[in-house]
Design a protein around this motif. Structure first.
Motif, PDB file in Angstrom:
ATOM      1  N   ALA A  88       0.826  -1.203   0.000  1.00  0.00           N
ATOM      2  CA  ALA A  88       0.000   0.000   0.000  1.00  0.00           C
ATOM      3  C   ALA A  88       0.863   1.257   0.000  1.00  0.00           C
ATOM      4  CB  ALA A  88      -0.933   0.001   1.207  1.00  0.00           C
ATOM      5  N   SER A  89       1.968   1.238   0.726  1.00  0.00           N
ATOM      6  CA  SER A  89       2.813   2.429   0.764  1.00  0.00           C
ATOM      7  C   SER A  89       3.541   2.631  -0.554  1.00  0.00           C
ATOM      8  CB  SER A  89       3.815   2.342   1.916  1.00  0.00           C
ATOM      9  OG  SER A  89       4.757   1.322   1.666  1.00  0.00           O
ATOM     10  N   VAL A  90       3.861   1.564  -1.254  1.00  0.00           N
ATOM     11  CA  VAL A  90       4.513   1.693  -2.564  1.00  0.00           C
ATOM     12  C   VAL A  90       3.534   2.262  -3.581  1.00  0.00           C
ATOM     13  CG1 VAL A  90       5.481   0.368  -4.477  1.00  0.00           C
ATOM     14  CG2 VAL A  90       6.235  -0.074  -2.152  1.00  0.00           C
ATOM     15  N   ARG A  91       2.280   1.871  -3.498  1.00  0.00           N
ATOM     16  CA  ARG A  91       1.275   2.356  -4.452  1.00  0.00           C
ATOM     17  C   ARG A  91       1.048   3.841  -4.323  1.00  0.00           C
ATOM     18  NH1 ARG A  91      -4.162  -0.726  -4.794  1.00  0.00           N
ATOM     19  NH2 ARG A  91      -4.380   0.753  -6.462  1.00  0.00           N
ATOM     20  N   ARG A  92       1.145   4.397  -3.114  1.00  0.00           N
ATOM     21  CA  ARG A  92       0.851   5.804  -2.899  1.00  0.00           C
ATOM     22  C   ARG A  92       1.976   6.724  -3.315  1.00  0.00           C
ATOM     23  NH1 ARG A  92      -0.969   5.298   2.970  1.00  0.00           N
ATOM     24  NH2 ARG A  92      -2.595   3.789   2.707  1.00  0.00           N
ATOM     25  N   LYS A  93       3.155   6.195  -3.556  1.00  0.00           N
ATOM     26  CA  LYS A  93       4.297   7.047  -3.839  1.00  0.00           C
ATOM     27  C   LYS A  93       4.422   7.390  -5.324  1.00  0.00           C
ATOM     28  CE  LYS A  93       6.978   5.856   0.177  1.00  0.00           C
ATOM     29  NZ  LYS A  93       8.226   5.357   0.704  1.00  0.00           N
ATOM     30  N   LYS A  94       3.316   7.545  -5.992  1.00  0.00           N
ATOM     31  CA  LYS A  94       3.350   7.977  -7.380  1.00  0.00           C
ATOM     32  C   LYS A  94       3.637   9.472  -7.399  1.00  0.00           C
ATOM     33  CE  LYS A  94       0.138   4.522  -9.026  1.00  0.00           C
ATOM     34  NZ  LYS A  94      -1.175   4.250  -9.584  1.00  0.00           N
ATOM     35  N   PRO A  95       4.384   9.918  -8.390  1.00  0.00           N
ATOM     36  CA  PRO A  95       4.665  11.354  -8.430  1.00  0.00           C
ATOM     37  C   PRO A  95       3.385  12.152  -8.669  1.00  0.00           C
ATOM     38  CG  PRO A  95       5.448  10.269 -10.421  1.00  0.00           C
ATOM     39  CD  PRO A  95       5.004   9.188  -9.467  1.00  0.00           C
ATOM     40  N   VAL A  96       3.251  13.188  -7.915  1.00  0.00           N
ATOM     41  CA  VAL A  96       2.075  14.038  -8.024  1.00  0.00           C
ATOM     42  C   VAL A  96       2.350  15.076  -9.100  1.00  0.00           C
ATOM     43  CG1 VAL A  96       0.596  15.674  -6.823  1.00  0.00           C
ATOM     44  CG2 VAL A  96       1.517  13.701  -5.610  1.00  0.00           C
ATOM     45  N   VAL A  97       1.499  15.099 -10.099  1.00  0.00           N
ATOM     46  CA  VAL A  97       1.645  16.072 -11.168  1.00  0.00           C
ATOM     47  C   VAL A  97       1.001  17.371 -10.708  1.00  0.00           C
ATOM     48  CG1 VAL A  97       1.096  16.604 -13.563  1.00  0.00           C
ATOM     49  CG2 VAL A  97       1.584  14.254 -12.886  1.00  0.00           C
ATOM     50  N   ARG A  98       1.840  18.367 -10.543  1.00  0.00           N
ATOM     51  CA  ARG A  98       1.317  19.655 -10.098  1.00  0.00           C
ATOM     52  C   ARG A  98       1.069  20.537 -11.314  1.00  0.00           C
ATOM     53  NH1 ARG A  98       4.683  20.867  -4.596  1.00  0.00           N
ATOM     54  NH2 ARG A  98       4.255  18.842  -3.686  1.00  0.00           N
ATOM     55  N   PRO A  99      -0.081  21.153 -11.348  1.00  0.00           N
ATOM     56  CA  PRO A  99      -0.360  22.031 -12.495  1.00  0.00           C
ATOM     57  C   PRO A  99       0.544  23.254 -12.458  1.00  0.00           C
ATOM     58  CG  PRO A  99      -2.074  22.228 -10.845  1.00  0.00           C
ATOM     59  CD  PRO A  99      -1.173  21.124 -10.397  1.00  0.00           C
ATOM     60  N   GLU A 100       0.825  23.742 -13.651  1.00  0.00           N
ATOM     61  CA  GLU A 100       1.657  24.932 -13.727  1.00  0.00           C
ATOM     62  C   GLU A 100       0.900  26.111 -13.128  1.00  0.00           C
ATOM     63  OE1 GLU A 100       3.270  25.720 -17.566  1.00  0.00           O
ATOM     64  OE2 GLU A 100       3.616  23.603 -17.965  1.00  0.00           O
ATOM     65  N   PRO A 101       1.617  26.981 -12.444  1.00  0.00           N
ATOM     66  CA  PRO A 101       0.924  28.114 -11.834  1.00  0.00           C
ATOM     67  C   PRO A 101       0.320  29.022 -12.909  1.00  0.00           C
ATOM     68  CG  PRO A 101       3.307  28.335 -11.586  1.00  0.00           C
ATOM     69  CD  PRO A 101       3.045  26.986 -12.167  1.00  0.00           C
ATOM     70  N   VAL A 102      -0.867  29.443 -12.644  1.00  0.00           N
ATOM     71  CA  VAL A 102      -1.570  30.313 -13.574  1.00  0.00           C
ATOM     72  C   VAL A 102      -1.242  31.751 -13.206  1.00  0.00           C
ATOM     73  CG1 VAL A 102      -3.843  30.997 -14.418  1.00  0.00           C
ATOM     74  CG2 VAL A 102      -3.401  28.626 -13.786  1.00  0.00           C
ATOM     75  N   ALA A 103      -0.935  32.529 -14.218  1.00  0.00           N
ATOM     76  CA  ALA A 103      -0.607  33.925 -13.965  1.00  0.00           C
ATOM     77  C   ALA A 103      -1.845  34.642 -13.423  1.00  0.00           C
ATOM     78  CB  ALA A 103      -0.135  34.600 -15.249  1.00  0.00           C
ATOM     79  N   ALA A 104      -1.605  35.516 -12.481  1.00  0.00           N
ATOM     80  CA  ALA A 104      -2.709  36.257 -11.890  1.00  0.00           C
ATOM     81  C   ALA A 104      -3.300  37.209 -12.928  1.00  0.00           C
ATOM     82  CB  ALA A 104      -2.219  37.040 -10.677  1.00  0.00           C
ATOM     83  N   ALA A 105      -4.597  37.370 -12.860  1.00  0.00           N
ATOM     84  CA  ALA A 105      -5.270  38.274 -13.792  1.00  0.00           C
ATOM     85  C   ALA A 105      -4.815  39.704 -13.504  1.00  0.00           C
ATOM     86  CB  ALA A 105      -6.774  38.165 -13.629  1.00  0.00           C
ATOM     87  N   PRO A 106      -4.580  40.477 -14.550  1.00  0.00           N
ATOM     88  CA  PRO A 106      -4.165  41.859 -14.314  1.00  0.00           C
ATOM     89  C   PRO A 106      -5.298  42.645 -13.645  1.00  0.00           C
ATOM     90  CG  PRO A 106      -4.607  41.498 -16.644  1.00  0.00           C
ATOM     91  CD  PRO A 106      -4.705  40.167 -15.963  1.00  0.00           C
TER      92      PRO A 106
END
Length: 114
Positions: free
Chosen positions: A73-91
């Motif tokens: 179970a601990s091996v299954r959870r260690k998948k790399p988490v894909v983090r979304p690219e930060p979105v630029a703040a609206a002007p």
């Protein structure tokens, strides 16, 4: 359109309920089977060794199975988490930007009509 969506949700709920019922039945059946296998192992070990040794052997088997399951179970959870690219703040909105966007939209609309 709404009735189609409700029908799809109803079918999904029915399928999920059936899957849960089958899973519950399988869990109960496996639990009962495990109890009988444990009792059979206990009775066999009693004919071969003392009750203390039989208890130690069964405890070691169940502890080993539990540790292996935890490791899996601990091996299954260690998948790399894909983090979304930060979105630029609206002007910051300003009156000039609002007017420019409005004029751009008006010009685009005028070009499509002609």
């Amino acid at each position: 359109m709404l009735s189609h969506l409700v029908a799809r949700v109803r079918v999904q709920v029915e399928q999920s309920a059936q899957t849960a019922a089958i899973g519950l039945f399988a869990f109960i059946a496996l639990s009962v089977g495990l109890v009988f296998w444990t009792m059979a192992g206990w009775l066999f070990l009693l004919t071969v060794t003392t009750p203390l040794n039989a208890a130690v052997i069964l405890a070691a088997v169940y502890t080993g199975i539990g540790l292996i399951a935890l490791a899996m179970a601990s091996v299954r959870r260690k998948k790399p988490v894909v983090r979304p690219e930060p979105v630029a703040a609206a002007p910051d909105a300003s009156l000039e930007g609002l007017l420019a966007a409005f004029m751009t939209g008006m010009n685009a609309g005028a070009r499509t009509r002609s």
